[in-house]
Design an enzyme around this catalytic site. Sequence first.
Site, mmCIF file in Angstrom:
data_model
loop_
_atom_site.group_PDB
_atom_site.id
_atom_site.type_symbol
_atom_site.label_atom_id
_atom_site.label_comp_id
_atom_site.label_asym_id
_atom_site.label_seq_id
_atom_site.Cartn_x
_atom_site.Cartn_y
_atom_site.Cartn_z
ATOM 1 N NE ARG A 1 18.151 -6.108 -19.441
ATOM 2 C CZ ARG A 1 17.052 -6.717 -19.887
ATOM 3 N NH1 ARG A 1 17.111 -7.944 -20.383
ATOM 4 N NH2 ARG A 1 15.889 -6.107 -19.838
ATOM 5 C CB SER B 1 18.011 -11.803 -18.460
ATOM 6 O OG SER B 1 18.847 -12.809 -17.931
ATOM 7 C CG ASP C 1 8.582 -20.995 -11.773
ATOM 8 O OD1 ASP C 1 8.143 -21.951 -11.127
ATOM 9 O OD2 ASP C 1 7.854 -20.156 -12.351
ATOM 10 C CD GLN D 1 15.651 -18.584 -18.943
ATOM 11 O OE1 GLN D 1 16.539 -17.928 -19.474
ATOM 12 N NE2 GLN D 1 14.489 -18.071 -18.602
ATOM 13 C CB SER E 1 17.074 -17.897 -5.822
ATOM 14 O OG SER E 1 15.687 -17.837 -5.965
ATOM 15 C CG ASN E 2 15.821 -13.129 -11.103
ATOM 16 O OD1 ASN E 2 15.178 -12.367 -10.383
ATOM 17 N ND2 ASN E 2 16.062 -12.860 -12.368
ATOM 18 C CB SER F 1 12.521 -13.452 -13.054
ATOM 19 O OG SER F 1 12.389 -14.693 -12.410
ATOM 20 N N GLY G 1 15.768 -9.704 -5.800
ATOM 21 C CA GLY G 1 14.378 -9.292 -5.989
ATOM 22 C C GLY G 1 14.218 -8.559 -7.313
ATOM 23 C CG HIS H 1 26.720 -18.056 11.393
ATOM 24 N ND1 HIS H 1 28.039 -17.644 11.442
ATOM 25 C CD2 HIS H 1 26.008 -17.059 11.984
ATOM 26 C CE1 HIS H 1 28.121 -16.462 12.031
ATOM 27 N NE2 HIS H 1 26.898 -16.077 12.359
ATOM 28 C CG ASP I 1 33.351 -14.441 9.634
ATOM 29 O OD1 ASP I 1 33.128 -13.720 8.644
ATOM 30 O OD2 ASP I 1 34.497 -14.746 10.005
HETATM 31 N N1 CAO Z 1 13.869 -7.543 -12.061
HETATM 32 C C1 CAO Z 1 13.352 -6.992 -13.166
HETATM 33 N N2 CAO Z 1 13.279 -7.659 -14.350
HETATM 34 C C2 CAO Z 1 13.725 -8.910 -14.369
HETATM 35 C C3 CAO Z 1 14.262 -9.539 -13.245
HETATM 36 C C4 CAO Z 1 14.330 -8.809 -12.046
HETATM 37 N N3 CAO Z 1 14.835 -9.337 -10.952
HETATM 38 N N4 CAO Z 1 14.616 -10.799 -13.581
HETATM 39 C C5 CAO Z 1 14.325 -10.955 -14.857
HETATM 40 N N5 CAO Z 1 13.796 -9.814 -15.339
HETATM 41 C C6 CAO Z 1 13.375 -9.573 -16.699
HETATM 42 C C7 CAO Z 1 14.470 -10.012 -17.653
HETATM 43 O O1 CAO Z 1 15.448 -9.021 -17.786
HETATM 44 C C8 CAO Z 1 13.684 -10.271 -18.886
HETATM 45 O O2 CAO Z 1 13.347 -9.036 -19.463
HETATM 46 P P1 CAO Z 1 13.362 -8.788 -21.048
HETATM 47 O O3 CAO Z 1 12.244 -9.608 -21.580
HETATM 48 O O4 CAO Z 1 13.203 -7.321 -21.183
HETATM 49 O O5 CAO Z 1 14.701 -9.264 -21.535
HETATM 50 C C9 CAO Z 1 12.418 -10.900 -18.351
HETATM 51 O O6 CAO Z 1 12.311 -10.472 -16.989
HETATM 52 C C10 CAO Z 1 12.404 -12.392 -18.377
HETATM 53 O O7 CAO Z 1 13.589 -12.876 -17.811
HETATM 54 P P2 CAO Z 1 13.753 -14.449 -17.572
HETATM 55 O O8 CAO Z 1 13.075 -14.854 -16.324
HETATM 56 O O9 CAO Z 1 13.390 -15.187 -18.786
HETATM 57 O O10 CAO Z 1 15.340 -14.625 -17.473
HETATM 58 P P3 CAO Z 1 16.327 -14.384 -16.287
HETATM 59 O O11 CAO Z 1 17.654 -14.735 -16.847
HETATM 60 O O12 CAO Z 1 16.186 -13.062 -15.674
HETATM 61 O O13 CAO Z 1 15.921 -15.488 -15.191
HETATM 62 C C11 CAO Z 1 15.493 -17.645 -14.320
HETATM 63 C C12 CAO Z 1 16.098 -16.830 -15.459
HETATM 64 C C13 CAO Z 1 15.704 -19.103 -14.644
HETATM 65 C C14 CAO Z 1 16.188 -17.319 -13.020
HETATM 66 C C15 CAO Z 1 14.007 -17.294 -14.179
HETATM 67 O O14 CAO Z 1 13.367 -17.508 -15.400
HETATM 68 C C16 CAO Z 1 13.311 -18.080 -13.106
HETATM 69 O O15 CAO Z 1 12.963 -19.252 -13.240
HETATM 70 N N6 CAO Z 1 13.057 -17.404 -11.954
HETATM 71 C C17 CAO Z 1 12.371 -17.991 -10.838
HETATM 72 C C18 CAO Z 1 13.353 -18.479 -9.812
HETATM 73 C C19 CAO Z 1 12.646 -19.054 -8.605
HETATM 74 O O16 CAO Z 1 11.664 -19.761 -8.714
HETATM 75 N N7 CAO Z 1 13.203 -18.750 -7.433
HETATM 76 C C20 CAO Z 1 12.674 -19.234 -6.224
HETATM 77 C C21 CAO Z 1 13.582 -20.309 -5.708
HETATM 78 S S1 CAO Z 1 13.238 -20.791 -4.097
HETATM 79 O O17 CAO Z 1 11.881 -21.600 -4.255
#
Ligand code: CAO
Length: 494
Positions: A303, A318, A361, A390, A411-412, A415, A436, A464, A468
């Site tokens: 990346r 990302s 989020d 986004q 789900s990330n 971030s 995570g 489930h 499985d």
């Molecule tokens: N570990 C380390 N760094 C991370 C990361 C992770 N898991 N995820 C994102 N990053 C970094 C990205 O690489 C980016 O870095 P740079 O600025 O160096 O490019 C920075 O964090 C910002 O990333 P981003 O959040 O804008 O973009 P993304 O594509 O990684 O994620 C999205 C997009 C929509 C998943 C995220 O913005 C978001 O909303 N996350 C929250 C999801 C959430 O609420 N989940 C809970 C659901 S259950 O209630």
Amino acid sequence: MAAMTRGSSAVFRRLLIQQYRRRCLRVQEVRGHAALRSLPATLDRKLPTCGGSFRMFGRALHMSAARSGAVVQFKLSDIGEGITEVTVKEWYVKEGDKVSQFDSICEVQSDKASVTITSRYDGVITKLYYRADDVALVGKPLVDIETESGSDVTQEEDVVETPAMAREEHTHQEIKGLKIQATPAVRRLAMENNIKLSEVVGSGRDGRILKEDILNFLAKQTGAILPPSPFQEIRTPPPALAVPSPALRPPPAAPQRVFAGKDVTEPIKGFHKAMAKSMTAALSIPHLGLCDQVDLSRLVALRAELKADVQCRGVKLSYMPFFIKATSLCLSHFPILNASLDEGCQNITYKASHNIGVAMDTGLGLLVPTVKNVQLLSILEVAQELNRLQALGTAGQLGTADLSGGTFSLSNIGSIGGTYAKPVILPPEVAIGAVGKVQVLPRFDASGHVIRAHVMNVSWSADHRIVDGATMCRFSNMWREFLHNPASMLLHLK
Ligand code: CAO
């Protein structure tokens, strides 16, 4: 060209007038104020039902002629999808304000969509029946408008059949997954030029759509070159560009609300209500959980190598596009995870499209827009689409099309800084993954030496009843290998 635009604009405007008469509000005439307010539906006059396209949407509307100077009482009419109540999110008018046809009166939000209620009359608002945040009931009055002389717009000869297409367009214009911020004048400009506000990214504060945004959008469509805007120098950058850097999203500056002294109870509304509903439904699914760790060291390096190049194309890269694409590659091998189960647990539908929902989020809470047909997209295209979603999410402009049709979710939580998660399946999907944060941790290499590795946890949940543990584990192994060795994905990309 200009004449054509004017012509189509006039036709579109005429169609809109017809639509408004049929759809938005149930109108009841109240001649004079208090004395006649007790005259209810007896004043209503049922219009003949129109053919095809109108019946298709199954809405019977009642109207009464609005005479000059008469006070018309708008009732919140059926806005579809079985919605019986809405929250009044924002008033665009106050008592005493003059309004014209097409001016936005208020924004209401159900658990499914936001709807802009628009005036069908020229007149003066004499009464608002609710305050912002009140719950308004379908069929009950919303506002009174004292109509202007000559603004009688309910003559029967104006009621002609409207093609289904135009109606769909109009619905798209008004009903979205989220609130679109724009003044009535801007909304009118968009409508007159047949522009869907949901497709315009607002450059104003909190993503508000400005007149220049509409003009720029038009210019892009027609190739016209616009004179520089007088506001250009002081304009804030669009929210899409306000991406936190370096890595991870910053915490909010201060708590939004402070509760001190006494407890506060309030109804759950809008998108939170939708979350309550879908997550309650999810509880009926027996969840299978599986967690693993992925060494992302090579992906982190890859990346870093690609990021600047991709940035030159205006795309932010990302880790998510890699995760999403790897998911799709694995789903091709494990179609049971890209399926849905019917209510009686009798049939499984295997989905042809890999529509990967991404938990997002946003200012309005958790939303899950979907990157559609990932099986057909390159990693760059996935990144582009994620950027678009986004930007719309940040601007509060995600539409129902983007928020529906998911077949698998990711789900990330990393971030935001989370390490582990226990994701909950989003029905009717049958599986979800949560990643995570990527952490730098000591690991052993093949020779037993301690090395610096970029490690991330992933947690999967699956239904489930039809998935499985062994299947989930094989899927997870494949996903882990694709991301541990991202070059291996090349072999499978079409
Ligand atoms: N570990 C380390 N760094 C991370 C990361 C992770 N898991 N995820 C994102 N990053 C970094 C990205 O690489 C980016 O870095 P740079 O600025 O160096 O490019 C920075 O964090 C910002 O990333 P981003 O959040 O804008 O973009 P993304 O594509 O990684 O994620 C999205 C997009 C929509 C998943 C995220 O913005 C978001 O909303 N996350 C929250 C999801 C959430 O609420 N989940 C809970 C659901 S259950 O209630």
